[in-house]
Design an enzyme around this catalytic site. Structure first.
Site, PDB file in Angstrom:
ATOM      1  N   ASP A  22     -26.718  62.269  52.804  1.00  0.00           N
ATOM      2  CA  ASP A  22     -25.535  61.880  53.960  1.00  0.00           C
ATOM      3  C   ASP A  22     -24.380  63.545  54.054  1.00  0.00           C
ATOM      4  O   ASP A  22     -23.986  63.466  54.353  1.00  0.00           O
ATOM      5  CB  ASP A  22     -24.555  60.989  53.281  1.00  0.00           C
ATOM      6  CG  ASP A  22     -23.395  60.787  54.105  1.00  0.00           C
ATOM      7  OD1 ASP A  22     -23.459  60.613  55.310  1.00  0.00           O
ATOM      8  OD2 ASP A  22     -22.218  60.738  53.293  1.00  0.00           O
ATOM      9  N   TYR A  23     -25.993  64.759  54.917  1.00  0.00           N
ATOM     10  CA  TYR A  23     -25.459  65.222  54.796  1.00  0.00           C
ATOM     11  C   TYR A  23     -25.043  65.416  56.327  1.00  0.00           C
ATOM     12  O   TYR A  23     -25.801  64.465  57.224  1.00  0.00           O
ATOM     13  CB  TYR A  23     -26.639  67.060  54.568  1.00  0.00           C
ATOM     14  CG  TYR A  23     -26.883  66.982  53.653  1.00  0.00           C
ATOM     15  CD1 TYR A  23     -26.645  68.388  53.175  1.00  0.00           C
ATOM     16  CD2 TYR A  23     -27.895  66.637  52.646  1.00  0.00           C
ATOM     17  CE1 TYR A  23     -26.116  68.963  51.263  1.00  0.00           C
ATOM     18  CE2 TYR A  23     -27.987  66.984  51.665  1.00  0.00           C
ATOM     19  CZ  TYR A  23     -27.790  68.520  50.837  1.00  0.00           C
ATOM     20  OH  TYR A  23     -27.460  68.955  49.294  1.00  0.00           O
ATOM     21  N   GLU A  24     -24.183  66.249  56.356  1.00  0.00           N
ATOM     22  CA  GLU A  24     -23.700  65.873  57.947  1.00  0.00           C
ATOM     23  C   GLU A  24     -23.368  67.173  58.686  1.00  0.00           C
ATOM     24  O   GLU A  24     -22.887  67.241  59.952  1.00  0.00           O
ATOM     25  CB  GLU A  24     -22.239  65.378  58.232  1.00  0.00           C
ATOM     26  CG  GLU A  24     -21.998  63.717  56.791  1.00  0.00           C
ATOM     27  CD  GLU A  24     -20.834  63.131  57.076  1.00  0.00           C
ATOM     28  OE1 GLU A  24     -19.953  63.674  57.812  1.00  0.00           O
ATOM     29  OE2 GLU A  24     -20.979  61.746  56.974  1.00  0.00           O
ATOM     30  N   GLN A  25     -23.356  68.610  58.202  1.00  0.00           N
ATOM     31  CA  GLN A  25     -23.043  70.168  58.862  1.00  0.00           C
ATOM     32  C   GLN A  25     -24.545  70.598  57.953  1.00  0.00           C
ATOM     33  O   GLN A  25     -24.719  70.135  56.851  1.00  0.00           O
ATOM     34  CB  GLN A  25     -21.954  70.264  58.404  1.00  0.00           C
ATOM     35  CG  GLN A  25     -20.866  69.337  59.324  1.00  0.00           C
ATOM     36  CD  GLN A  25     -19.466  69.207  58.100  1.00  0.00           C
ATOM     37  OE1 GLN A  25     -18.507  69.290  58.996  1.00  0.00           O
ATOM     38  NE2 GLN A  25     -19.997  69.393  57.480  1.00  0.00           N
TER      39      GLN A  25
END
Length: 310
Positions: free
Chosen positions: A154-157
């Site tokens: 769930d990396y978002e950046q």
């Protein structure tokens, strides 16, 4: 700007290319329910959450992050993961106990998330080899020490290009699976151009190793209708061809996300169309104040699924 002949060639080749990339047949109805837990630090326990014995239930601990809070602000640790879920409550013995009491339950852990100590979490590495080596070592210890079954990404950046992200995460998943450390893996993208570039690059190269796509459909606007939700879902079928894509909603108090009843109505439509592989919720921590009403409703819907395979 291309010629009509080139467009024709692309149209002919595109189905073949998608078929080549697809890791599995398009998912049909299933009874998989997934609930994130532990990120809000409000004391929610596994045993607080109602578990329907007719669904396959995954708890997903949120989060582990390759950052350290020994510095101010927190800094990345190149794949050396630390626990950021409420592990004083959601302990290894609690994991073992909920699985022992409920044979339909598995427990995973999610990597990354949006922030640490209110600062953005970035996917940041020194090198592909060093990040993968550190991540394999630290995740193996966390998974085994806490009796876990799988991981969620769930990396978002990002501070790396899509190909680098794909190679790092893809190698991590395949290594952990080949060593028998995890049984399954999922990814959790949402409809942001940069996020989609990174996760679609990962899917294109390592999609066959990814079991579920926890797409954050609740991140669409509060004005979203159930018909639009279904349309958004169908677009992700194209973006992640052959994937087991889960519908989703959030039980957080918010006026900016897709309303819960809109999402549930769309889920019923998807189930009638034979496309509802499962549902996930963000998050059990928020659901507790509502008496887990919507967790129960979603599980009841999934219990009517015609299949029950992992």
């Amino acid at each position: 700007m291309g010629s009509s002949k080139l467009i024709a060639v692309v149209v002919v080749l595109l189905p073949a290319l998608l078929a080549f990339q697809a890791p599995m047949a398009t998912a049909a109805n299933s009874n998989l329910f997934r609930d994130y837990i532990g990120a809000i630090f409000n004391g929610v326990k596994f045993t607080d959450v109602p578990i329907n014995p007719r669904v396959r239930f995954d708890f997903i601990l949120a989060f582990i992050i390759d950052y350290t809070t020994a510095t101010s602000p927190p800094t990345p640790t190149d794949g050396k993961f630390n626990i950021f879920w409420q592990n004083a409550v959601l302990t290894p013995s609690a994991v073992a106990s909920i699985k022992r009491s409920n044979p339909n339950v598995r427990v995973a852990v999610s990597m990354g998330g949006a922030t640490v100590n209110d600062r953005p979490v970035f996917f940041n590495i020194t090198s592909v080899d060093s990040w993968v080596s550190n991540a394999v070592e630290s995740l193996t210890a966390i998974v085994r020490d806490n009796h876990l079954d799988g991981i969620d990404v769930d990396y978002e950046q990002f501070q790396v290009d899509p190909d680098t992200f794909a190679e790092c995460v893809g190698r991590l998943i395949t290594t952990l699976k080949s060593r028998g450390v995890i049984k399954f893996a999922s990814i959790a993208p949402f409809d942001n151009a940069d996020v989609q570039r990174h996760y679609q690059a990962l899917w294109a190269k390592y999609g066959a190793a990814i079991d579920y796509v926890n797409f954050q459909f609740y991140a669409y606007a509060a004005s979203t209708t159930d018909a639009q939700y279904v349309d958004f879902f169908n677009k992700q079928i194209v973006n992640y061809p052959g994937g087991n894509i889960l519908a989703s909603f959030t039980t957080a108090a918010t006026t900016t996300s897709v309303p819960i009843q809109t999402a549930l109505s769309a889920c019923r439509t998807l189930q009638r169309e034979g496309k509802l592989y499962g549902i996930f919720i963000w998050a059990a921590d928020h659901s507790r104040s509502q008496g887990f009403k919507y967790d129960t409703e979603a599980q009841a819907l999934l219990a009517n699924a015609t299949t029950g395979y992992y």
